[in-house]
Design a protein around this motif. Structure first.
Motif, PDB file in Angstrom:
ATOM      1  N   ILE A  71       0.879  -1.168   0.000  1.00  0.00           N
ATOM      2  CA  ILE A  71       0.000   0.000   0.000  1.00  0.00           C
ATOM      3  C   ILE A  71       0.914   1.215   0.000  1.00  0.00           C
ATOM      4  O   ILE A  71       1.517   1.569   1.016  1.00  0.00           O
ATOM      5  CB  ILE A  71      -0.927   0.005   1.228  1.00  0.00           C
ATOM      6  N   SER A  72       1.059   1.851  -1.145  1.00  0.00           N
ATOM      7  CA  SER A  72       2.059   2.911  -1.306  1.00  0.00           C
ATOM      8  C   SER A  72       1.641   3.832  -2.441  1.00  0.00           C
ATOM      9  O   SER A  72       0.780   3.483  -3.262  1.00  0.00           O
ATOM     10  CB  SER A  72       3.435   2.287  -1.587  1.00  0.00           C
ATOM     11  N   ASP A  73       2.298   5.017  -2.481  1.00  0.00           N
ATOM     12  CA  ASP A  73       2.066   5.924  -3.610  1.00  0.00           C
ATOM     13  C   ASP A  73       2.919   5.541  -4.816  1.00  0.00           C
ATOM     14  O   ASP A  73       2.902   6.236  -5.833  1.00  0.00           O
ATOM     15  CB  ASP A  73       2.346   7.377  -3.206  1.00  0.00           C
ATOM     16  N   GLY A  74       3.684   4.463  -4.702  1.00  0.00           N
ATOM     17  CA  GLY A  74       4.479   3.969  -5.828  1.00  0.00           C
ATOM     18  C   GLY A  74       5.881   4.535  -5.893  1.00  0.00           C
ATOM     19  O   GLY A  74       6.725   4.014  -6.623  1.00  0.00           O
ATOM     20  N   ILE A 125      11.855 -12.337  -3.844  1.00  0.00           N
ATOM     21  CA  ILE A 125      10.421 -12.335  -4.121  1.00  0.00           C
ATOM     22  C   ILE A 125      10.110 -13.446  -5.122  1.00  0.00           C
ATOM     23  O   ILE A 125      10.485 -13.370  -6.292  1.00  0.00           O
ATOM     24  CB  ILE A 125       9.976 -10.962  -4.669  1.00  0.00           C
ATOM     25  N   ASN A 126       9.418 -14.506  -4.658  1.00  0.00           N
ATOM     26  CA  ASN A 126       9.049 -15.633  -5.524  1.00  0.00           C
ATOM     27  C   ASN A 126       7.553 -15.872  -5.535  1.00  0.00           C
ATOM     28  O   ASN A 126       7.083 -16.937  -5.906  1.00  0.00           O
ATOM     29  CB  ASN A 126       9.777 -16.900  -5.070  1.00  0.00           C
ATOM     30  N   ALA A 127       6.794 -14.880  -5.086  1.00  0.00           N
ATOM     31  CA  ALA A 127       5.334 -14.949  -5.051  1.00  0.00           C
ATOM     32  C   ALA A 127       4.800 -13.632  -5.595  1.00  0.00           C
ATOM     33  O   ALA A 127       5.534 -12.644  -5.681  1.00  0.00           O
ATOM     34  CB  ALA A 127       4.853 -15.191  -3.615  1.00  0.00           C
ATOM     35  N   PRO A 128       3.529 -13.583  -5.982  1.00  0.00           N
ATOM     36  CA  PRO A 128       2.998 -12.352  -6.588  1.00  0.00           C
ATOM     37  C   PRO A 128       3.119 -11.141  -5.674  1.00  0.00           C
ATOM     38  O   PRO A 128       2.884 -11.221  -4.471  1.00  0.00           O
ATOM     39  CB  PRO A 128       1.536 -12.705  -6.876  1.00  0.00           C
ATOM     40  N   LEU A 129       3.516 -10.020  -6.279  1.00  0.00           N
ATOM     41  CA  LEU A 129       3.620  -8.744  -5.578  1.00  0.00           C
ATOM     42  C   LEU A 129       2.594  -7.796  -6.194  1.00  0.00           C
ATOM     43  O   LEU A 129       2.642  -7.518  -7.391  1.00  0.00           O
ATOM     44  CB  LEU A 129       5.030  -8.166  -5.714  1.00  0.00           C
ATOM     45  N   HIS A 130       1.672  -7.314  -5.365  1.00  0.00           N
ATOM     46  CA  HIS A 130       0.608  -6.417  -5.832  1.00  0.00           C
ATOM     47  C   HIS A 130       0.794  -5.035  -5.226  1.00  0.00           C
ATOM     48  O   HIS A 130       1.272  -4.901  -4.089  1.00  0.00           O
ATOM     49  CB  HIS A 130      -0.769  -6.962  -5.429  1.00  0.00           C
ATOM     50  N   LEU A 131       0.430  -4.009  -5.985  1.00  0.00           N
ATOM     51  CA  LEU A 131       0.508  -2.628  -5.518  1.00  0.00           C
ATOM     52  C   LEU A 131      -0.882  -2.021  -5.442  1.00  0.00           C
ATOM     53  O   LEU A 131      -1.616  -2.013  -6.449  1.00  0.00           O
ATOM     54  CB  LEU A 131       1.384  -1.789  -6.457  1.00  0.00           C
ATOM     55  N   LEU A 132      -1.260  -1.558  -4.268  1.00  0.00           N
ATOM     56  CA  LEU A 132      -2.460  -0.735  -4.105  1.00  0.00           C
ATOM     57  C   LEU A 132      -1.975   0.697  -3.982  1.00  0.00           C
ATOM     58  O   LEU A 132      -1.436   1.097  -2.946  1.00  0.00           O
ATOM     59  CB  LEU A 132      -3.250  -1.158  -2.859  1.00  0.00           C
ATOM     60  N   MET A 133      -2.122   1.473  -5.030  1.00  0.00           N
ATOM     61  CA  MET A 133      -1.502   2.793  -5.116  1.00  0.00           C
ATOM     62  C   MET A 133      -2.401   3.876  -4.546  1.00  0.00           C
ATOM     63  O   MET A 133      -3.546   4.059  -4.972  1.00  0.00           O
ATOM     64  CB  MET A 133      -1.147   3.125  -6.566  1.00  0.00           C
ATOM     65  N   THR A 134      -1.860   4.613  -3.576  1.00  0.00           N
ATOM     66  CA  THR A 134      -2.562   5.759  -3.002  1.00  0.00           C
ATOM     67  C   THR A 134      -2.214   7.011  -3.802  1.00  0.00           C
ATOM     68  O   THR A 134      -1.199   7.069  -4.488  1.00  0.00           O
ATOM     69  CB  THR A 134      -2.155   5.961  -1.539  1.00  0.00           C
ATOM     70  N   GLY A 135      -3.043   8.032  -3.687  1.00  0.00           N
ATOM     71  CA  GLY A 135      -2.763   9.299  -4.358  1.00  0.00           C
ATOM     72  C   GLY A 135      -3.284   9.334  -5.778  1.00  0.00           C
ATOM     73  O   GLY A 135      -3.502   8.308  -6.421  1.00  0.00           O
ATOM     74  N   ASN A 136      -3.427  10.558  -6.259  1.00  0.00           N
ATOM     75  CA  ASN A 136      -3.952  10.781  -7.599  1.00  0.00           C
ATOM     76  C   ASN A 136      -2.800  10.827  -8.599  1.00  0.00           C
ATOM     77  O   ASN A 136      -1.976  11.754  -8.555  1.00  0.00           O
ATOM     78  CB  ASN A 136      -4.729  12.094  -7.633  1.00  0.00           C
ATOM     79  N   PRO A 137      -2.701   9.859  -9.506  1.00  0.00           N
ATOM     80  CA  PRO A 137      -1.580   9.856 -10.457  1.00  0.00           C
ATOM     81  C   PRO A 137      -1.640  10.988 -11.473  1.00  0.00           C
ATOM     82  O   PRO A 137      -0.651  11.236 -12.173  1.00  0.00           O
ATOM     83  CB  PRO A 137      -1.703   8.492 -11.142  1.00  0.00           C
ATOM     84  N   ASP A 138      -2.756  11.680 -11.562  1.00  0.00           N
ATOM     85  CA  ASP A 138      -2.895  12.770 -12.530  1.00  0.00           C
ATOM     86  C   ASP A 138      -2.610  14.134 -11.922  1.00  0.00           C
ATOM     87  O   ASP A 138      -2.744  15.160 -12.601  1.00  0.00           O
ATOM     88  CB  ASP A 138      -4.307  12.767 -13.121  1.00  0.00           C
TER      89      ASP A 138
END
Length: 703
Positions: free
Chosen positions: A154-157, A171-184
């Motif tokens: 859970i990060s702004d990337g 890292i040998n398992a899936p890594l997912h990103l839940l991105m906070t903040g407005n990318p625009d």
């Protein structure tokens, strides 16, 4: 010897009653006899073969082993970014909401354990940026790889330690990103692309900077206004072009540290104003110290002064000695008394202000220099110049410099009496606190009460008696009379030394003394070096702490006010450190400009890197983590554009992310808690079967 065949939670094992070669030989014999019987079509061949096979099986002694398996829960790591950039916009709220919902969704799986880790982004976000990968590695370090279901960030990337090629062995398992903040979103940024660490006093230093409107590069046009301050005092602002590197000229007015602060006006969009400002510290150094040494009659001390000044490559020395004695009255023109005509008029009329320091060593006023020149010296000092006057016997009488207009700049006046007798120069109470003399005594004598009257220095044997009407007497000699007096006159400074025997220290007489250090300190004080100011306040950030030092001739310890970059204030009490110093320290974790005040003076310190990596680009951006999520078959989800994705358990090898959902690998890892062994062919059953086959064979052959 034992053999084993795995069948899920069961396995068949053998424990032969006879050696394998013997059993193999019996088996081969049985097979030959069976084939011969089949070839002759003998009655009961099949029954005899089955009977032999049962007997061979008994010799194998087979059994079934049942494994008692205990299945382990998979582990999902949820890493929450708490770096400074996460405080922008609504990112903290987004992260907290996502973490709460993830806990609820992950709790539905009985075979899944959730490990939540929060990271501040590393030890130095300003210098190194957000280091989430290091925190993720620590969270996975104690987990077997076949128990990791996946990781959710859970990060702004803006992660600055993510591998750009997507390769991370940990890292040998899936890594997912839940991105906070407005990318625009957009932001205005000020960057110092080139800044000097030092410069010449009296000259300009060049600083190169750039203003960018992030997210609006295609529309970037026009100018921005840069506000500049030097040591807290505002300087003229400058307009710069957006998106282009510009050069700014900054003047250095004094030696030592100068703190410059830059700030740009707000842009059309602003995520944060932290990257709208920057602070640099420039050390001012003098290119050349121009010294004019005017000597009277030759003496051993003259050589000491000349050697010390010539030994410093930064000193440009002009030295002349007046040799004409007062008793010599002839008609020889002054310009014929030197082999080379000395440009006295040029020095004292036109070039006097080009000198940083004038030294009069045992000078006698023989009417060679007209009063006009002495008036120029007075103006020179009051305008910011410096004079050091060293008295000898001949300079205390009727030809004394004190019988000229220069007298008005001196705070002490010789009486005309020349005192003789051995004495050790000693420090006054103020001298033990004054930066010129406070550090002359060794540390073991600095706080010794007897040291100020009997320091471990060689003796001098001559002193000019003088009375002091103003200035600061820092050293005394015979009968407690002033020996070294320091005084400020207008914008300039004056030092008076009422003895010409400092050369005894340079020759090591009776152990000598700190002649070189004393002369250096006197010269630097006359040159207004900041570290030798009697009343001064200094501060610096060292290892994340703000160190404050106050130099003063007073013993009072005022309260110090510290203004942090975020506008908050701390009030500190100083602690006496001796020798005129008082100190205090406080933590300084925030990057930016710290202001320190004691009520009369201010000091400034810059903390953090030149351009904070954490806020170099504060926009939400998944690009740094994209290679890693792709390589691990993970997904990227923007929390401002969609809801928290659903969670699915997926077997290894399947798709791990989709529209509105993310997958966590189902490993089904287990440990064997115990074993149960059961004979596959119990002995009673085997013997019964063999007996039955034997009877059937006997009956078949009896027909």
């Amino acid at each position: 010897m034992m053999g084993q065949l795995s069948l899920d939670a069961y396995s068949i094992t053998t424990d032969p009653l006879l050696p394998w070669p013997l059993i193999a030989g019996l088996g081969a014999l049985l097979l030959i006899l069976a084939l011969f019987g089949f070839w002759r079509h003998a009655h009961g061949s099949m029954l005899r073969f089955l009977l032999g096979a049962v007997l061979i099986a008994i010799l194998f002694n087979p059994s079934i082993i049942e494994e008692q398996r205990r299945y382990q829960k998979d582990v999902a790591v949820v890493l929450v970014d708490r770096s400074p950039s996460q405080a922008l916009e609504h990112r903290t709220d987004d992260a907290n909401k996502a973490m709460t919902e993830l806990k609820q969704k992950l709790a539905r799986f009985d075979d899944l354990e959730t490990r939540i880790v929060e990271s501040s982004g590393g030890s130095d976000p300003a210098e190194k940026g957000t280091e989430l990968m290091e925190a993720l590695h620590r969270a996975l370090a104690d987990l077997p790889p076949n128990r990791v279901a996946g990781s959710i960030l859970i990060s702004d990337g803006q992660v600055h330690d993510a591998p750009t090629d997507g390769k991370d062995p940990a890292i040998n398992a899936p890594l997912h990103l839940l991105m906070t903040g407005n990318p625009d979103a957009g932001d205005r940024r000020l960057m110092l692309t080139e800044a000097p660490s030092f410069g010449l006093v009296g000259k300009n230093v060049e600083v190169k900077l750039r203003v960018d409107d992030l997210g609006r590069e295609a529309e970037a046009d026009g100018t921005a206004t840069i506000s500049i301050s030097r040591d807290g005092v505002a300087m003229p602002s400058q307009d710069v072009r957006i998106g282009q590197e510009e050069t700014v000229q900054l003047p250095l007015s004094h030696g030592g540290q100068t703190v410059f602060q830059f700030a740009v006006n707000d842009g059309p969009e602003e995520l944060t104003r932290i990257n709208n400002s920057a602070v640099i510290t420039v050390n001012g150094v003098r290119d050349r110290l121009r010294v004019l040494l005017v000597s009277g009659e030759p003496s051993p001390g003259e050589r000491t002064w000349r050697n010390l000044l010539k030994s410093d490559p930064a000193v440009e020395l002009i030295h002349f000695t007046i040799l004409r004695p007062p008793a010599k009255q002839d008609a020889t023109p002054i310009n014929e008394l030197a082999l080379i005509a000395f440009p006295i008029d040029e020095l004292f009329n036109f070039k006097l202000k080009e000198f940083d320091l004038i030294i009069f060593d045992r000078f006698q006023h023989l009417n060679i220099l007209p009063d006009e020149y002495f008036h120029h010296i007075v103006d020179y000092v009051e305008g910011g110049g410096a004079v050091l006057e060293v008295d000898g016997p001949s300079s205390a009488g009727q030809f004394s410099l004190y019988r000229t207009p220069v007298e008005e700049i001196f705070g002490a006046t010789p009486t005309g009496e020349v005192l003789t007798g051995g004495f050790r120069p000693s420090l006054t109470d103020l001298g033990r606190r004054h930066p010129v003399t406070a550090d002359l005594l060794p540390p073991d004598l600095a706080n010794d009460a007897s040291a100020k009257t009997n320091p471990n220095w060689g003796r001098w044997f001559r002193q000019i008696a003088a009375t002091s009407s103003r200035g600061t007497t820092v050293m005394t000699g015979l009968d407690g009379l002033p020996l070294l007096v320091l005084e400020r006159v207008g914008k300039g400074r004056v030092a008076q030394l009422f003895s010409d025997q400092i050369w005894l220290w340079s020759h090591g007489f009776e152990g000598g003394g700190p002649h070189a250090e004393l002369i250096r300190r006197i010269g630097h004080w006359l040159m207004k070096e900041p570290e030798l100011e009697e009343e001064d306040l200094r501060t610096a950030v060292v290892d994340g702490r703000l160190e404050i030092t106050r130099q003063s001739l007073s013993t009072d310890l005022p309260t110090i006010t510290v203004s942090r970059p975020d506008g908050t204030e701390d009030h500190l009490q100083l602690k006496d450190a001796g020798r005129g110093h008082a100190t205090a320290t406080v933590s300084a974790p925030l990057p930016g400009l710290y202001r320190v005040s004691d009520g009369q003076r201010q000091a400034f310190a810059a903390s953090g890197s030149l351009n904070s990596l954490e806020f170099r680009d504060p926009r939400a951006n998944a690009a740094p983590l994209t290679p890693l999520t792709k390589a691990s078959d993970g997904g990227i989800f923007s929390l401002t554009k969609q809801t928290i994705p659903d969670i699915r358990r997926i077997a290894a090898g399947g798709e791990m992310a989709g529209n509105g959902w993310l997958g966590l690998r189902q490993n089904r890892d287990y440990v064997v808690a115990g074993l149960r062994q059961v004979p596959l062919l119990p002995i009673w059953l085997a013997l019964g079967l063999a007996l039955l086959l034997l009877l059937l064979t006997w009956r078949r052959e009896g027909r």
